[in-house]
Write a protein that holds these residues in place. Structure first.
Motif, mmCIF file in Angstrom:
data_model
loop_
_atom_site.group_PDB
_atom_site.id
_atom_site.type_symbol
_atom_site.label_atom_id
_atom_site.label_comp_id
_atom_site.label_asym_id
_atom_site.label_seq_id
_atom_site.Cartn_x
_atom_site.Cartn_y
_atom_site.Cartn_z
ATOM 1 N N UNK C 43 43.163 17.735 97.497
ATOM 2 C CA UNK C 43 41.742 17.572 97.180
ATOM 3 C C UNK C 43 41.212 18.800 96.448
ATOM 4 N N UNK C 44 40.126 18.633 95.724
ATOM 5 C CA UNK C 44 39.522 19.775 95.037
ATOM 6 C C UNK C 44 38.641 20.569 96.011
ATOM 7 N N UNK C 45 37.902 21.549 95.478
ATOM 8 C CA UNK C 45 37.141 22.447 96.356
ATOM 9 C C UNK C 45 35.999 21.747 97.089
ATOM 10 N N UNK C 46 35.616 20.554 96.626
ATOM 11 C CA UNK C 46 34.572 19.798 97.329
ATOM 12 C C UNK C 46 35.164 18.777 98.306
ATOM 13 N N UNK C 47 36.470 18.769 98.409
ATOM 14 C CA UNK C 47 37.089 17.831 99.338
ATOM 15 C C UNK C 47 37.171 16.412 98.804
ATOM 16 N N UNK C 48 37.235 16.291 97.472
ATOM 17 C CA UNK C 48 37.335 14.950 96.882
ATOM 18 C C UNK C 48 38.473 14.895 95.855
ATOM 19 N N UNK C 49 38.885 13.679 95.539
ATOM 20 C CA UNK C 49 39.819 13.447 94.433
ATOM 21 C C UNK C 49 39.040 13.557 93.125
ATOM 22 N N UNK C 50 37.924 12.875 93.112
ATOM 23 C CA UNK C 50 36.997 12.892 91.984
ATOM 24 C C UNK C 50 35.685 12.389 92.568
ATOM 25 N N UNK F 18 25.718 19.730 99.611
ATOM 26 C CA UNK F 18 26.037 20.484 98.391
ATOM 27 C C UNK F 18 25.474 19.666 97.241
ATOM 28 N N UNK F 19 24.864 20.320 96.286
ATOM 29 C CA UNK F 19 24.225 19.567 95.202
ATOM 30 C C UNK F 19 25.248 18.739 94.420
ATOM 31 N N UNK F 20 26.530 19.118 94.536
ATOM 32 C CA UNK F 20 27.598 18.347 93.891
ATOM 33 C C UNK F 20 27.509 16.870 94.262
ATOM 34 N N UNK F 21 27.075 16.587 95.506
ATOM 35 C CA UNK F 21 27.103 15.213 96.011
ATOM 36 C C UNK F 21 25.819 14.440 95.719
ATOM 37 N N UNK F 22 24.884 15.058 95.005
ATOM 38 C CA UNK F 22 23.664 14.359 94.599
ATOM 39 C C UNK F 22 22.946 13.753 95.791
ATOM 40 N N UNK F 23 22.620 12.445 95.729
ATOM 41 C CA UNK F 23 21.827 11.828 96.792
ATOM 42 C C UNK F 23 22.550 11.783 98.139
ATOM 43 N N UNK F 24 23.862 12.004 98.148
ATOM 44 C CA UNK F 24 24.611 11.968 99.405
ATOM 45 C C UNK F 24 24.558 13.318 100.130
ATOM 46 N N UNK F 86 38.487 13.305 103.055
ATOM 47 C CA UNK F 86 38.765 14.217 104.166
ATOM 48 C C UNK F 86 38.864 13.453 105.485
ATOM 49 N N UNK F 87 38.000 12.471 105.683
ATOM 50 C CA UNK F 87 38.070 11.673 106.912
ATOM 51 C C UNK F 87 39.376 10.869 106.943
ATOM 52 N N UNK F 88 39.783 10.341 105.794
ATOM 53 C CA UNK F 88 41.071 9.625 105.737
ATOM 54 C C UNK F 88 42.212 10.562 106.116
ATOM 55 N N UNK F 89 42.193 11.768 105.576
ATOM 56 C CA UNK F 89 43.241 12.743 105.900
ATOM 57 C C UNK F 89 43.229 13.111 107.374
ATOM 58 N N UNK F 90 42.043 13.280 107.922
ATOM 59 C CA UNK F 90 41.917 13.611 109.345
ATOM 60 C C UNK F 90 42.516 12.509 110.218
ATOM 61 N N UNK F 91 42.201 11.257 109.912
ATOM 62 C CA UNK F 91 42.749 10.143 110.703
ATOM 63 C C UNK F 91 44.271 10.108 110.574
#
Lengths: 125, 125, 125, 125, 125, 125
Positions: C43-50, F18-24, F86-91
């Motif tokens: 994963x990247x630094x935000x914990x996502x693939x994209x 994080x602003x990276x995630x916008x509305x999420x 990340x949740x998928x990886x954790x599981x």
């Protein structure tokens, strides 16, 4: 009340030549997933609303006239837009004309055009 | 009778703080897949129940007020539980208040909260 | 390995003018439900693939060139059949050309043309 | 009107020993995906039609009597064909007999037997 | 790499007579939704992995030997349990034996037995 | 190669601050539909990859720690974003730690967060 539904699909081209339809005005196409439901107040002597095999065969017959066609050239849609609702109504009317629906309470036809939109035509008998 | 359905979704947090709800009493969340259906006895002059693009846009407007929110802090749910049924009713009421439904026979809102449970609110017009 | 998939759809007309394709030789259409998957070893630094929002927006940009079109008149398919496989490959190639895929391991594009048939194009990066 | 639906499934063997049923006359089987819907004109004091957990548990109890069974040897189907419609009706009747439905307007049971066929039993209360 | 998948289904009875299988030890049944995928590194001269019509017809031929059958009496499963995995493997082996797979890279068969469980057999060619 | 998949779901709250995630970025929630796949080169002595009942029970155990929770307060996600990946990886990591995977070739975990987006974690064993 009992209902029996069978599902099939057709792949058609058409246009909706009116600015009302925005990007759908030009020639494009759709996979219509078709779900037809027969309703009866009680089951028949075999314990069914309608035989699934017979229902599926009847639907396939009706759909054969639409499948792999350009609806812009199909006589059923001359002078009207072949919207999802209109095609659902057309299939419902063709089914009603092709079979004896004595004893049935309703017939409905649902067309799914993409995962996020579908239309239904329902007629009480 | 004709119906047209469009689908969208929202991702919300909420709690249902009453022992009645068991494990759902604490703060958790849901993806609500939302299906809205408009019903009319006849099609309009364009051969539709309602334009799919217009219906989708209207639904998205209404959902924007809920999406990515904690419903525990949303004024619409003050003093009541934001159950799936209540959220469906809220969306239906907001849709009715936001558009002219003259000529329509019914409006219904279905919320799917997981693959094995969903709720529907339906109002005859 | 991690993967992230986003889904969208297009509604197109086309023909497959060769007797090999039987009833699909004539002008018809399809709703292609499009699922694009990006793969990364980590994963990247935000914990996502994209980012899902960025992925969805990129896919929608690529699909805008196909949606509500007659593929028989689209330059990308001149001299070849716009089969489901070929359209999947085209979308994959357009995606690759439109973004930096450094750090990704694979990209795949799946097109569902009806409930009982779908095609996938996958490229290792 | 509000509705709440829960879903579960059973895996059964049965035969439909009458030439009417064609290839289904012999011993075969089915996964029946079961969707049960409770309808009420208004929500209860917790803002629900029926608690999802309670509804799921009640349905699972009723289905336990059918799951992993050969319906040809089940007393509920002695002297009648265990068609999808009949099994839907049986589940509906068992649910009605097992719970107080005061205040409810309708109960319906849908059984999906394969992706292209399903049956529904609905009773107004 | 390109893949093409077609889907069909069978409705079978069987038992898994070993205490390992718990409630599935007795005679019961299943609707197996069958998804078969052919993989090729490149498309053929028609721009396909395999013709969808031909693929569907081939699959239906293979499935006809299983559909509406009690697998406990089917010779292919004598001396072994007809688990979902084993039936998937059997269908894959029958497909391989029935067609020339020169130029293909892999064949896989997925059987969905209910909404929450499925098995896949995949063979590299 | 054989694979067996079971499916379940959880309903969680979380934020992605994080602003990276916008509305999420704010507190919201999700229904994660979880599909776990075990892969083996050959079947075991019972003709299975893993017993479906045992696999489902194991998955439910792991998910019980996440279901109806606010992941912002779950220790597994301290110091990192609880993205779908990340949740998928954790599981997946929790499953690996909880069972003997000798003889298995791979384990994968797919989380569907809404109809148009899902993430997958796959580890070769």
């Amino acid at each position: 009340m009992y209902e029996l539904t069978v599902r099939d699909h057709v792949m058609i081209a058409h246009s909706l030549p009116d600015e009302f339809f925005g990007p759908a005005a030009g020639l494009h196409g759709a996979t219509f997933v078709v779900e037809v439901t027969w309703s009866r107040p009680d089951l028949d002597e075999h314990g069914v609303v309608i035989d699934i095999g017979a229902a599926s065969a009847r639907l396939k017959e009706i759909l054969a006239d639409l499948d792999y066609r350009n609806l812009d050239e199909h006589p059923a849609f001359t002078g009207r837009f072949s919207t999802t609702e209109v095609v659902a109504g057309h299939i419902g009317d063709r089914l009603r004309a092709s079979m004896d629906l004595t004893g049935f309470a309703a017939l409905s036809v649902r067309l799914r055009e993409h995962p996020d939109a579908w239309a239904t035509y329902r007629v009480e008998l």
